[in-house]
Each structure stands twice: as C-alpha cells, then as structure tokens.
Design a protein around this motif. Structure first.
Motif, PDB file in Angstrom:
ATOM      1  N   UNK A 133       0.890  -0.975   0.168  1.00  0.00           N
ATOM      2  CA  UNK A 133       0.061   0.090  -0.038  1.00  0.00           C
ATOM      3  C   UNK A 133       0.260   1.390   0.335  1.00  0.00           C
ATOM      4  N   UNK A 134       1.903   1.373  -0.661  1.00  0.00           N
ATOM      5  CA  UNK A 134       2.765   2.244  -0.882  1.00  0.00           C
ATOM      6  C   UNK A 134       3.873   2.374  -0.166  1.00  0.00           C
ATOM      7  N   UNK A 135       3.804   1.573   1.034  1.00  0.00           N
ATOM      8  CA  UNK A 135       4.817   1.341   1.986  1.00  0.00           C
ATOM      9  C   UNK A 135       6.272   1.029   1.142  1.00  0.00           C
ATOM     10  N   UNK A 136       7.068   0.907   0.391  1.00  0.00           N
ATOM     11  CA  UNK A 136       8.313   0.209  -0.440  1.00  0.00           C
ATOM     12  C   UNK A 136       9.139  -0.793   0.539  1.00  0.00           C
ATOM     13  N   UNK A 137       8.764  -1.803   1.081  1.00  0.00           N
ATOM     14  CA  UNK A 137       9.541  -1.810   2.135  1.00  0.00           C
ATOM     15  C   UNK A 137      10.869  -2.803   1.696  1.00  0.00           C
ATOM     16  N   UNK A 138      11.794  -3.100   2.311  1.00  0.00           N
ATOM     17  CA  UNK A 138      13.399  -2.941   1.592  1.00  0.00           C
ATOM     18  C   UNK A 138      14.346  -1.779   0.590  1.00  0.00           C
ATOM     19  N   UNK A 139      13.341  -1.115   1.031  1.00  0.00           N
ATOM     20  CA  UNK A 139      13.717   0.702  -0.131  1.00  0.00           C
ATOM     21  C   UNK A 139      15.250   1.160   0.794  1.00  0.00           C
ATOM     22  N   UNK A 140      15.684   0.727   1.640  1.00  0.00           N
ATOM     23  CA  UNK A 140      16.760   1.148   2.484  1.00  0.00           C
ATOM     24  C   UNK A 140      16.260   2.186   3.469  1.00  0.00           C
ATOM     25  N   UNK A 141      15.208   2.257   3.650  1.00  0.00           N
ATOM     26  CA  UNK A 141      14.860   3.063   5.015  1.00  0.00           C
ATOM     27  C   UNK A 141      13.727   2.250   6.131  1.00  0.00           C
ATOM     28  N   UNK A 142      14.104   2.268   7.188  1.00  0.00           N
ATOM     29  CA  UNK A 142      13.576   1.144   8.200  1.00  0.00           C
ATOM     30  C   UNK A 142      12.783   1.585   8.824  1.00  0.00           C
ATOM     31  N   UNK A 143      11.669   0.525   8.557  1.00  0.00           N
ATOM     32  CA  UNK A 143      10.060   0.961   9.595  1.00  0.00           C
ATOM     33  C   UNK A 143       9.526   0.058   9.790  1.00  0.00           C
ATOM     34  N   UNK A 144       8.206   0.392  11.093  1.00  0.00           N
ATOM     35  CA  UNK A 144       8.365  -0.702  12.155  1.00  0.00           C
ATOM     36  C   UNK A 144       6.825  -1.238  11.418  1.00  0.00           C
ATOM     37  N   UNK A 145       7.067  -2.166  11.980  1.00  0.00           N
ATOM     38  CA  UNK A 145       4.746  -2.768  12.076  1.00  0.00           C
ATOM     39  C   UNK A 145       4.588  -2.568  13.553  1.00  0.00           C
ATOM     40  N   UNK A 146       3.191  -2.792  13.137  1.00  0.00           N
ATOM     41  CA  UNK A 146       3.369  -2.973  15.037  1.00  0.00           C
ATOM     42  C   UNK A 146       0.949  -2.797  14.795  1.00  0.00           C
ATOM     43  N   UNK A 147       0.981  -4.003  16.323  1.00  0.00           N
ATOM     44  CA  UNK A 147      -0.590  -4.042  16.385  1.00  0.00           C
ATOM     45  C   UNK A 147      -0.511  -4.983  17.411  1.00  0.00           C
ATOM     46  N   UNK A 148      -1.928  -5.254  17.570  1.00  0.00           N
ATOM     47  CA  UNK A 148      -1.921  -6.029  19.014  1.00  0.00           C
ATOM     48  C   UNK A 148      -1.689  -7.460  18.978  1.00  0.00           C
ATOM     49  N   UNK A 149      -1.465  -7.913  19.459  1.00  0.00           N
ATOM     50  CA  UNK A 149      -1.315  -9.596  19.133  1.00  0.00           C
ATOM     51  C   UNK A 149      -2.600 -10.073  18.068  1.00  0.00           C
ATOM     52  N   UNK A 150      -3.491  -9.705  19.288  1.00  0.00           N
ATOM     53  CA  UNK A 150      -4.434 -10.459  18.720  1.00  0.00           C
ATOM     54  C   UNK A 150      -5.931  -9.324  18.762  1.00  0.00           C
ATOM     55  N   UNK A 181      12.118   6.954  21.331  1.00  0.00           N
ATOM     56  CA  UNK A 181      14.297   6.046  21.223  1.00  0.00           C
ATOM     57  C   UNK A 181      15.114   5.782  19.710  1.00  0.00           C
ATOM     58  N   UNK A 182      13.604   5.462  19.257  1.00  0.00           N
ATOM     59  CA  UNK A 182      14.280   4.882  17.597  1.00  0.00           C
ATOM     60  C   UNK A 182      14.483   5.813  16.957  1.00  0.00           C
ATOM     61  N   UNK A 183      13.327   6.788  16.743  1.00  0.00           N
ATOM     62  CA  UNK A 183      13.816   7.914  15.810  1.00  0.00           C
ATOM     63  C   UNK A 183      15.015   8.653  16.507  1.00  0.00           C
ATOM     64  N   UNK A 184      15.165   8.965  17.971  1.00  0.00           N
ATOM     65  CA  UNK A 184      15.790  10.039  18.430  1.00  0.00           C
ATOM     66  C   UNK A 184      17.582   9.180  17.876  1.00  0.00           C
ATOM     67  N   UNK A 185      17.873   7.739  18.093  1.00  0.00           N
ATOM     68  CA  UNK A 185      18.600   7.241  17.608  1.00  0.00           C
ATOM     69  C   UNK A 185      18.927   6.657  15.971  1.00  0.00           C
ATOM     70  N   UNK A 186      18.121   7.773  15.586  1.00  0.00           N
ATOM     71  CA  UNK A 186      18.888   7.567  13.820  1.00  0.00           C
ATOM     72  C   UNK A 186      18.211   6.746  13.384  1.00  0.00           C
ATOM     73  N   UNK A 187      17.430   5.875  13.970  1.00  0.00           N
ATOM     74  CA  UNK A 187      17.771   4.381  13.546  1.00  0.00           C
ATOM     75  C   UNK A 187      15.681   4.106  12.162  1.00  0.00           C
ATOM     76  N   UNK A 188      15.450   4.058  12.912  1.00  0.00           N
ATOM     77  CA  UNK A 188      13.929   4.529  12.375  1.00  0.00           C
ATOM     78  C   UNK A 188      13.593   5.400  11.641  1.00  0.00           C
ATOM     79  N   UNK A 189      13.509   5.633   9.847  1.00  0.00           N
ATOM     80  CA  UNK A 189      14.074   7.057   9.497  1.00  0.00           C
ATOM     81  C   UNK A 189      12.574   7.997   8.680  1.00  0.00           C
ATOM     82  N   UNK A 190      11.324   6.925   9.005  1.00  0.00           N
ATOM     83  CA  UNK A 190       9.888   6.962   8.492  1.00  0.00           C
ATOM     84  C   UNK A 190       9.587   7.812   9.305  1.00  0.00           C
ATOM     85  N   UNK A 191       8.172   8.086   9.324  1.00  0.00           N
ATOM     86  CA  UNK A 191       7.476   8.906   9.906  1.00  0.00           C
ATOM     87  C   UNK A 191       7.391  10.023  10.573  1.00  0.00           C
TER      88      UNK A 191
END
Ligand code: PEP
Ligand code: MN
Length: 361
Positions: free
Chosen positions: A110-127, A349-359
């Motif tokens: 859906x427009x999120x290009x996973x594997x393009x070099x930007x690191x992403x987060x996938x999240x949501x409830x277990x169930x 914390x992840x973004x401050x550490x420059x690890x997640x580049x999206x969002x």
C-alpha cells in the motif's frame, strides 16, 4: 635405497598426484554438467542405483594392490564431494537466492516500499479483540507516522482452551481500521482454504512460525500476488527458512518478506532466542526484505527496545512489535505487549537514535 632413487620415486609420485588432481577436477566438471541437466529435469541429485553401479565397476576393474573395499571407501568420498558440488549449484539456482537476483527485492505494501533502505516499524495488537481496541492502536500508530498495522484474527495457540481469535470478524475489523486510518493491514492465515477470502481483507498475509513448513499453505499463498510475510519456524535452521521461502516464490509470488522471530534454545531467560545474525545472513543469502519480530523473540517488554535497536543496527528492513491499549487484560501475549505510552517512548527513542527513518515526530 639411495637418496637419488627416493627422489626419483617422489618426483613420479608428484606427477601422479598432479594427474589425479587433473582427473578429479575433470570429473567434477562432468558432475556439474550432470547437476545442470538434473536441475532442468527436476531429477534428484542423489541416485543410489547409479552410485551402486559405479562402485561395482570399481570392484570389477580393480587389479590391486589396494583392496576393493579401500578403493570403494575413497571413491565414496569423491561421490560425496560431488554431491556437495551439485548442491552448491542448486543453491545458486534458488529463486530467493541473491546469486540468482543480486538486487534487493522491494515489496510495495500500500505504498510502503519495504526493503527500499528506509527502516520501518510494523505494530499492532497480538490479537484483534474488538473494533475499539484495534482503532485505538491504529490511531496511536498513525499519529506517529506508522502505516503498517498488524493484528491476529486466527491465533495459533499452544492450548486449545486459549483464545483462538475472532476469525473473519477479526479480518473485517482490520480492514475497517485500514480503510479508516489509511494503513496497510497484516494478519496471519493458518488454513490454505482461508487464503482466497483473506486476499480481500488484507494487504499482507502473514505465515506464522508454526506454519513455516506447512507446505500446502506456502503453495497456496505462493499462488496469489499478495505480499507475504513469512516467519521463521520455532526450531528452523536458516536453510530450512530459505527453502520455505522458495516454496512461496516457486509458485510465482515474488512479494515476499522474511521475519526472524527468535528460535528455541536452552535459554529460558527469554521466550525465544533472537538470532540476530540471521538478519545479515538472510540479507546476504537472499534478495528479500528481512524483518525482526522483537516481541515474540524476547517475550519481554523490557527487552523490546534494545532488541529493536540491535535489529535495526544490524540491517533489518523493519521491526515488528506488539502494541495493545491495555496489555494487562489482553487475550494473548499480555506480558510482552507495549501500551500506547510505552509505544510512544519506544518509537521516539529509536528515531532519536536515527534508527527508524520513517514517519513523523
Ligand atoms: C504473531 O506474530 O502473532 C505470532 C503468533 O508469532 P509467531 O508465529 O512468530 O509465533
Ligand atoms: Mn503475540
């Protein structure tokens, strides 16, 4: 025996070694050609009938001084090495192998290009438990620019008496959340016959750890065009994981992502052992995006952040983590899900550490 005589004999032995070396490598070239013919026709590499005939020929032709059994033992070693040589060629031929496809595969979700070099987060409830619960998480994720929402509708639980998921109702809730918040939705499917229906509700079909070697399910999702998120089996080797991915790709679906989710070891401090080195190995061996699930690997809320940092630092294309509005009352995995406040700290914390580049901040 004079020294001179010894030197002469040694010199002729060296010549024979060179002849043997040349012959063994010429033999290996023929073996490689046979390997190619076999892989084209789909014939098995190991052929015991053929091997028996070769051993019989050695017995018939042997004039000594070596015993036939000694020679057969030596030739068995050559046969074994030859099989390995053919195996190497087979590895090269795997569709998921980077040897076959040197460029990174980018999976468009859906427009999120996973594997393009930007690191992403996938999240949501277990169930998926209710519309209210999923919407609360979706809204919190969206606010932070996370567009990939996951939640379980079919839950593969260890006990048949535990919550099994809402099934189709869960898929409907996810779809509604995806439409309302403009997010891609990801959920696990466990039965081959549910795949056709799931395609209408989901943006990504997840194959869970317990089904990594459910080959009929792999073939079924491989026959769709839907992005597939394949998780590593509980005790699967990397090679088994790669071959499971090959099942999907061999059916024509190239929209495939791999997810390291921890493996079972003797260690009891964590739910599983996050095999962090699997991330770069899978990136080297395959051309597919590689994700790391920090929730199911650690099973511990306090380890989600350090595990995510490690996974992103080592090159994961995305991290997966579970978020629930009130984990204490979650119907599954209540010990390891983050609440919304913890999620906000986690992502900052992840973004401050420059690890997640999206969002967005
Ligand atoms: C999940 O991601 O919801 C899940 C059950 O994980 P796994 O299949 O890795 O155990
Ligand atoms: Mn879970």
């Amino acid at each position: 025996m004079s020294n001179e005589e010894l030197e002469q004999l040694r010199a002729s032995l060296d010549e024979k070694n060179k002849d043997l070396l040349k012959l063994i490598n010429e033999r290996a070239e023929i073996v490689q050609k046979i390997g190619n013919v076999k892989s084209k026709s789909g014939t098995k590499r190991y052929d015991p009938v053929r091997e028996r005939r070769m051993l019989d020929l050695i017995a018939d032709e042997n004039e000594g001084p070596f015993e036939t059994s000694t020679l057969q033992h030596l030739f068995k070693q050559i046969f074994k090495a030859s099989l390995e040589l053919m195996g190497d060629d087979e590895q090269k031929a795997l569709l998921v192998s980077r040897k076959k496809h040197p460029d990174n595969t980018v999976v468009d979700v859906k427009g999120e290009k996973i594997g393009d070099g930007l690191q992403r987060l996938i999240a949501g409830p277990c169930s998926v438990e209710s519309e209210e619960q999923v919407f609360a998480v979706a809204e919190a994720l969206k606010k932070r620019g996370v567009n990939l929402l996951r939640g379980g509708a079919y839950k593969p639980r260890s006990s048949p008496y535990d919550f099994q998921g809402l099934g189709v109702e869960g898929l409907e809730i996810l779809k509604k959340a995806g439409d309302r918040y403009d997010m891609a939705v990801i959920s696990e499917i466990v039965t081959p016959t549910d795949v056709e229906k799931a395609v209408d509700y989901l943006d990504v079909i997840q194959i869970g750890a317990r089904n990594m070697q459910n080959f009929e399910l792999l073939k079924e999702v491989g026959s769709t065009k839907k992005p597939i998120l394949l998780k590593r089996g509980l005790s699967a080797s990397i090679s088994e994981f790669i071959h499971a991915a090959e099942y999907v790709m061999s059916r024509g679906n190239t929209n495939l992502m791999l997810c390291e989710r921890g493996i079972r070891t003797y260690e009891t401090a964590t739910r599983n052992t996050l095999d962090i080195s699997a991330v770069p190995i899978l990136k080297q061996e395959t051309h597919l995006p590689v994700l790391a699930d920090v929730t199911h690997s650690t099973g511990r809320r306090d380890l989600l952040l350090p595990a995510a940092k490690a996974a992103l630092a080592i090159g994961a294309d995305a991290v997966m983590a579970e978020v629930h509005p009130d984990p204490a009352v979650a119907l599954s995995d209540s010990a390891q899900q983050m609440d919304i406040e913890q999620f906000n700290t986690f992502i900052s914390t992840l973004r401050d550490a420059q690890l997640l580049k999206d969002g967005v901040e």
